[in-house]
Design a protein around this motif. Structure first.
Motif, PDB file in Angstrom:
ATOM      1  N   TYR A   1     -13.741   2.849  -1.048  1.00 54.75           N
ATOM      2  CA  TYR A   1     -12.596   2.721  -1.950  1.00 54.75           C
ATOM      3  C   TYR A   1     -12.868   3.425  -3.276  1.00 54.75           C
ATOM      4  O   TYR A   1     -12.010   4.156  -3.794  1.00 54.75           O
ATOM      5  CB  TYR A   1     -12.287   1.239  -2.188  1.00 54.75           C
TER       6      TYR A   1
ATOM      7  N   LEU B   1      -5.131  -3.404  -3.331  1.00 53.73           N
ATOM      8  CA  LEU B   1      -5.788  -2.135  -3.630  1.00 53.73           C
ATOM      9  C   LEU B   1      -5.725  -1.155  -2.457  1.00 53.73           C
ATOM     10  O   LEU B   1      -5.694   0.055  -2.660  1.00 53.73           O
ATOM     11  CB  LEU B   1      -7.247  -2.381  -4.008  1.00 53.73           C
TER      12      LEU B   1
ATOM     13  N   ARG C   1      -5.633   4.013   0.260  1.00 55.93           N
ATOM     14  CA  ARG C   1      -5.787   3.497  -1.100  1.00 55.93           C
ATOM     15  C   ARG C   1      -4.421   3.455  -1.786  1.00 55.93           C
ATOM     16  O   ARG C   1      -3.721   4.450  -1.850  1.00 55.93           O
ATOM     17  CB  ARG C   1      -6.743   4.364  -1.917  1.00 55.93           C
TER      18      ARG C   1
END
Length: 71
Positions: free
Chosen positions: A9, A48, A69
């Motif tokens: 991420y 997220l 993302r």
């Protein structure tokens, strides 16, 4: 255990997609990778990422997770 989902991420751009897979050079095994889905779910709950696909082997073990993302 390291948080592979968070590491991937952090390297992504917003709107980007990536596969999360175990990295044997960093000591990951398929067994140790099973917790990565839980970590990815936490990131998804926080808004997220979006988990697009969970790829499993015939025996049910998770071998890869595709994420998007969001922020």
């Amino acid at each position: 255990m390291r948080d592979i989902a968070k590491e991937v991420y952090d390297k992504m751009k917003i709107g980007g997609t990536a596969w999360i897979r175990p990295v044997t050079a960093k000591g990951d095994t398929l067994d140790s990778f099973q917790g990565a889905l839980d970590n990815a779910k936490r990131l998804a709950e926080e808004g997220l990422i979006n988990i697009e696909k969970v790829q499993r082997q015939a025996d049910g073990l998770i071998e890869a997770i595709r994420i998007l993302r969001l922020s």
